[in-house]
Design an enzyme around this catalytic site. Structure first.
Site, PDB file in Angstrom:
ATOM      1  N   HIS A  67     -43.182  26.655  26.884  1.00 37.73           N
ATOM      2  CA  HIS A  67     -42.217  25.730  26.760  1.00 37.73           C
ATOM      3  C   HIS A  67     -42.211  25.376  28.297  1.00 37.73           C
ATOM      4  O   HIS A  67     -41.181  23.283  28.024  1.00 37.73           O
ATOM      5  CB  HIS A  67     -40.488  26.841  26.733  1.00 37.73           C
ATOM      6  CG  HIS A  67     -40.563  27.454  25.367  1.00 37.73           C
ATOM      7  ND1 HIS A  67     -39.186  26.813  24.518  1.00 37.73           N
ATOM      8  CD2 HIS A  67     -41.665  27.441  24.328  1.00 37.73           C
ATOM      9  CE1 HIS A  67     -40.261  27.323  23.406  1.00 37.73           C
ATOM     10  NE2 HIS A  67     -40.826  27.934  23.395  1.00 37.73           N
ATOM     11  N   VAL A  71     -43.966  20.045  28.549  1.00 38.59           N
ATOM     12  CA  VAL A  71     -42.143  18.785  28.107  1.00 38.59           C
ATOM     13  C   VAL A  71     -42.716  18.426  29.962  1.00 38.59           C
ATOM     14  O   VAL A  71     -42.788  19.375  30.735  1.00 38.59           O
ATOM     15  CB  VAL A  71     -41.225  19.356  28.226  1.00 38.59           C
ATOM     16  CG1 VAL A  71     -40.378  18.172  28.994  1.00 38.59           C
ATOM     17  CG2 VAL A  71     -40.950  20.600  27.134  1.00 38.59           C
ATOM     18  N   GLY A  73     -45.910  18.222  31.753  1.00 42.13           N
ATOM     19  CA  GLY A  73     -46.803  19.854  32.199  1.00 42.13           C
ATOM     20  C   GLY A  73     -46.080  20.770  32.896  1.00 42.13           C
ATOM     21  O   GLY A  73     -44.911  21.055  32.622  1.00 42.13           O
TER      22      GLY A  73
END
EC number: 1.11.1.7
Length: 321
Positions: A67, A71, A73
């Protein structure tokens, strides 16, 4: 004349390739060998402590890495807490009431800071913790590339748009992973992370009540703790891998072949589509799965890292300095 033109093109392409890969090229497995040689032992100790208290935490730390990286990297943006003047990623749909292990990373960061203050990024701690979690739960080991720095920003919209939901179609999964530079095979291998961990009723309710490509006895078992009415038992948990929920192995793929994938986005990997053959390969050749999983994890860890003078080394993972 033609050959000299060709040489110029080759050199130009080489320069482009150099710049394209410059960020990940600055990552290295021995990045902290002189500045913080105890980083691996310190992180591993923290992960072992957390997983010994709750084996599910290993899956949560692995998911936290995913996660984060999807987003902007692998930059620890997912760890930034909301403030009165700042909105982070933790309230995004894929994260709210869902991501876990932030306190574990905070505790590990404190331990690392006591050993070598101001040196190791929160982003790198997440990456190491993800690897350690896999190993502790019986999965493969690999050398983690390090040298990431922490972001000073976060993206709520990026978290909402980039992380594929559990209702994803196969084409959506493929496109979401391709957007991060990951191949379809990478996607199938990394989905094998669902060999550990649990999911909430709200994420698989529609599958166990409405879909036909599901083993009927498996569906009934899951329905027992996940009522059909929305709002009832939404947070009740079920293992993503019914057979060995706290062991990293290839049973996830065996479950798919038997139509026992818990999430819609799991079962679409084996539902008459282009990825069926890869699932079969991972069932029959567990070593191929683990080697592909490792390759996918390394590749995911290379997604647009902040390096050099970019970003910062946060003192506390939940806030910018």
């Amino acid at each position: 004349m033609a050959s000299s033109s060709f040489s110029i093109v080759v050199v130009a392409l080489g320069v482009l390739a150099l710049f394209a890969g410059s960020s990940s090229a600055q990552l290295s497995t021995n990045f902290y060998s002189k500045t913080c040689p105890k980083v691996f032992d310190t992180v591993k100790s923290g992960v072992q402590s957390a997983v010994s208290k709750e084996r599910r935490m290993g899956a949560s730390l692995l998911r936290l890495f995913f996660h984060d990286c999807f987003v902007n990297g692998c930059d620890a943006s997912v760890l930034l807490d909301d403030t009165s003047s700042f909105t982070g990623e933790q309230t995004a749909v894929p994260n709210k009431n869902s991501i876990r292990g932030l306190n574990v990373i905070d505790n590990i960061k404190s331990q690392v800071e006591s050993v070598c203050p101001g040196v190791v990024s929160c982003a790198d701690i997440i990456a190491i913790a993800a690897r350690d979690s896999v190993v502790i739960l019986g999965g493969p080991d690999w050398d983690v590339k390090l040298g990431r720095r922490d972001s000073k920003t976060a993206s709520l919209s990026g978290a909402n748009n980039n992380i594929p939901p559990p209702t994803s179609s196969l084409s959506n999964l493929i496109s979401k992973f391709q957007a991060q530079g990951l191949s379809t095979r990478d996607m199938v291998a990394l989905s094998g992370a669902h060999t550990i961990g649990q999911a909430r009723c709200t994420s698989f309710r529609a599958r166990i009540y409405n879909e036909t490509n599901i083993d009927s006895s498996f569906a009934k078992t899951r329905q027992a703790s996940c009522p059909s009415a929305s709002g009832s038992g939404d947070n009740n948990l079920a293992p993503l891998d019914l057979q060995t929920p706290t062991t990293f192995d290839n049973y996830y793929y065996k479950n798919l072949i038997n139509q026992k994938g818990l999430l819609h986005s799991d079962q679409v990997l084996y539902n008459g589509g282009s990825t069926d053959s890869t699932v079969k390969t991972y069932v029959n050749n567990p070593k191929t799965f683990t080697s592909d999983f490792v390759a996918g994890m390394i590749k995911m860890g290379d997604i647009t890292p902040l390096t050099g003078s970019e970003g910062e080394i946060r003192k506390s993972c939940g806030k910018v300095n």
